[in-house]
Design a protein around this motif. Sequence first.
Motif, PDB file in Angstrom:
ATOM      1  N   ALA A  82       0.820  -1.202   0.045  1.00 47.93           N
ATOM      2  CA  ALA A  82       0.002   0.012  -0.061  1.00 47.93           C
ATOM      3  C   ALA A  82       1.019   1.181  -0.015  1.00 47.93           C
ATOM      4  CB  ALA A  82      -0.882  -0.022   1.072  1.00 47.93           C
ATOM      5  N   LEU A  83       1.955   1.078   0.514  1.00 45.24           N
ATOM      6  CA  LEU A  83       2.835   2.436   0.805  1.00 45.24           C
ATOM      7  C   LEU A  83       3.503   2.641  -0.504  1.00 45.24           C
ATOM      8  CD1 LEU A  83       4.446   4.542   2.444  1.00 45.24           C
ATOM      9  CD2 LEU A  83       6.039   2.525   2.805  1.00 45.24           C
ATOM     10  N   LEU A 115       4.105   5.673  -5.852  1.00 39.89           N
ATOM     11  CA  LEU A 115       4.189   5.570  -7.311  1.00 39.89           C
ATOM     12  C   LEU A 115       3.279   6.517  -7.924  1.00 39.89           C
ATOM     13  CD1 LEU A 115       5.146   4.246  -9.697  1.00 39.89           C
ATOM     14  CD2 LEU A 115       3.470   2.433  -9.495  1.00 39.89           C
ATOM     15  N   LEU A 116       2.009   6.424  -7.397  1.00 42.39           N
ATOM     16  CA  LEU A 116       0.945   7.454  -7.932  1.00 42.39           C
ATOM     17  C   LEU A 116       1.453   8.775  -7.674  1.00 42.39           C
ATOM     18  CD1 LEU A 116      -2.414   5.629  -7.006  1.00 42.39           C
ATOM     19  CD2 LEU A 116      -1.257   5.783  -8.991  1.00 42.39           C
ATOM     20  N   PRO A 148      -2.249 -12.877  -8.586  1.00 40.18           N
ATOM     21  CA  PRO A 148      -3.409 -12.538  -8.065  1.00 40.18           C
ATOM     22  C   PRO A 148      -3.112 -11.316  -7.060  1.00 40.18           C
ATOM     23  CG  PRO A 148      -2.261 -14.372  -6.837  1.00 40.18           C
ATOM     24  CD  PRO A 148      -1.337 -14.272  -7.961  1.00 40.18           C
ATOM     25  N   ALA A 149      -4.080 -10.795  -6.553  1.00 42.76           N
ATOM     26  CA  ALA A 149      -4.127  -9.694  -5.590  1.00 42.76           C
ATOM     27  C   ALA A 149      -3.473  -9.959  -4.237  1.00 42.76           C
ATOM     28  CB  ALA A 149      -5.555  -9.121  -5.389  1.00 42.76           C
ATOM     29  N   PRO A 150      -2.798  -8.923  -3.837  1.00 37.16           N
ATOM     30  CA  PRO A 150      -2.286  -8.877  -2.391  1.00 37.16           C
ATOM     31  C   PRO A 150      -3.259  -9.492  -1.345  1.00 37.16           C
ATOM     32  CG  PRO A 150      -1.562  -7.059  -3.184  1.00 37.16           C
ATOM     33  CD  PRO A 150      -2.740  -7.614  -4.343  1.00 37.16           C
ATOM     34  N   GLN A 151      -2.929  -9.810  -0.164  1.00 35.00           N
ATOM     35  CA  GLN A 151      -3.808 -10.269   0.933  1.00 35.00           C
ATOM     36  C   GLN A 151      -4.852  -8.993   1.300  1.00 35.00           C
ATOM     37  OE1 GLN A 151      -2.438 -10.657   4.741  1.00 35.00           O
ATOM     38  NE2 GLN A 151      -3.416 -12.401   5.181  1.00 35.00           N
ATOM     39  N   GLY A 152      -6.165  -9.515   1.067  1.00 32.71           N
ATOM     40  CA  GLY A 152      -7.051  -8.282   1.369  1.00 32.71           C
ATOM     41  C   GLY A 152      -7.533  -7.652  -0.068  1.00 32.71           C
ATOM     42  N   GLY A 153      -6.962  -7.933  -0.980  1.00 34.61           N
ATOM     43  CA  GLY A 153      -7.255  -7.438  -2.386  1.00 34.61           C
ATOM     44  C   GLY A 153      -6.695  -5.932  -2.543  1.00 34.61           C
ATOM     45  N   TRP A 154      -6.788  -5.647  -3.924  1.00 34.03           N
ATOM     46  CA  TRP A 154      -6.178  -4.164  -4.143  1.00 34.03           C
ATOM     47  C   TRP A 154      -7.060  -3.035  -3.223  1.00 34.03           C
ATOM     48  CZ3 TRP A 154      -1.597  -3.912  -6.045  1.00 34.03           C
ATOM     49  CH2 TRP A 154      -1.129  -4.971  -6.848  1.00 34.03           C
ATOM     50  N   GLY A 196      -5.960   0.728  -0.632  1.00 34.26           N
ATOM     51  CA  GLY A 196      -6.468   1.862  -0.413  1.00 34.26           C
ATOM     52  C   GLY A 196      -6.821   2.355   1.172  1.00 34.26           C
ATOM     53  N   ARG A 197      -7.343   1.364   1.717  1.00 35.55           N
ATOM     54  CA  ARG A 197      -7.940   1.831   3.244  1.00 35.55           C
ATOM     55  C   ARG A 197      -6.900   1.715   4.345  1.00 35.55           C
ATOM     56  NH1 ARG A 197     -13.252  -1.699   1.931  1.00 35.55           N
ATOM     57  NH2 ARG A 197     -13.816  -0.740   0.114  1.00 35.55           N
TER      58      ARG A 197
END
Length: 410
Positions: free
Chosen positions: A78-79, A84-85, A182-188, A192-193
């Motif tokens: 997440a960091l 990157l954005l 696949p997405a990371p644990q908890g999903g993409w 963001g949360r």
Amino acid sequence: MTTSLLRATLTLLTGSVLAHALPLLLGPVLTRLYTPADFGQYALLWAVATNLAVVACARYEFALPLEKTPRGAALLMALCARLLLAVTAASTLLALVLHFWQGMALAWLLPAGVLAIGTTQWLTLWATRAQRFGLMSAARLVQYGGGAVLQVLLGLFKMGPVGLVVGPIVAGLGAAWLLARPAPQGGWRQMGRQPLQRLKAMAARHRDFPLYNTPHAFIGALQDTLALLLIAAWAGDAAAGFWALALRYLKAPATLLGGALSQALYPQLLQARSATEARALVRRSMLALALLAAPLATVLLLWGPDLFTWVFGAQWGDTGTLARGLALYIGLHFIASPLSVVTLAWRAQPWALRLSLIGQGAFFAGLGLGLYWGGLEGAAWGVSAAMAAYFVYYFQALAHWSNIPHESLA
């Protein structure tokens, strides 16, 4: 090499061979579809994009293999995403500056280039943490092989330097999409949360990466950018194109084998049970790379000019002359490139940063003095001469490194 390291390297190498075979095989087609000036403009824009992209996550992505728990890795992901954005958005402002004040016609493609390169690098380290080497091989094939194919197709439509830039951008985003599954644990969406306090705590935990490895990586990438700027200012876009093509092909073996070895070597160093075992792993890797580098440098010294003229056409004859002058530098770089992860694993980023500053000084001293005394060919010989002593010291230091932190061992 250990059996597990050899197996992982061969898995990555299989994908790398296929991925880099296409650009290498299609090179003679590209040099007949695009002019040296086209390559010069593309190389300069891509160098600026790479310079920003390698530090777009503040190098926190390289801390992913150090995180032992899925929850910690997800927080670090997440960091990286936020950083990157932010860098991609900031590159839009730089693109405006380059377009209106420097007259760089391709500047409008800069943010897309930063996003493509940065995202692929970030997600590759995430796959490295999970040791998903097959997925990484497939992504590399899409990124490099697909980029070259798209450059050829766009060249057939007479897209000029725009075609050279758009091809690797589209391919890089495709590789990133593949690595994101696949997405990371908890999903993409969960990424963001993440609470701000947790992100700050994670950033502080791995602060050595932005403090030491970020300037190191930025300075390393800056070398290519400033070299092209200096050559373009001294001798024009075509000369920059000659230099860019020479290094693109001369560094291909290091990118091919070195990238595979470094991605396999990093987790192996972290799993070493003792400092003696870690040093032995580095020495064996160094010896294996040296045995491969020697014949490569010899071929360039003996047949570089004729080889490049025959493969790429008469208008690219000066590239072969550069290849001969750069032979020693390329051979030493081939050995050094995969070893960059050693200082990450051994938490020696401050030392690596200080040494890289010395290396940058040596590189530009050789380049500048060579340009002054012998033009473009003199620059090639100057770089080889200046960097020889630097690399020899670097190899000796790693081979006899004594201060390996206990936490860097399994």
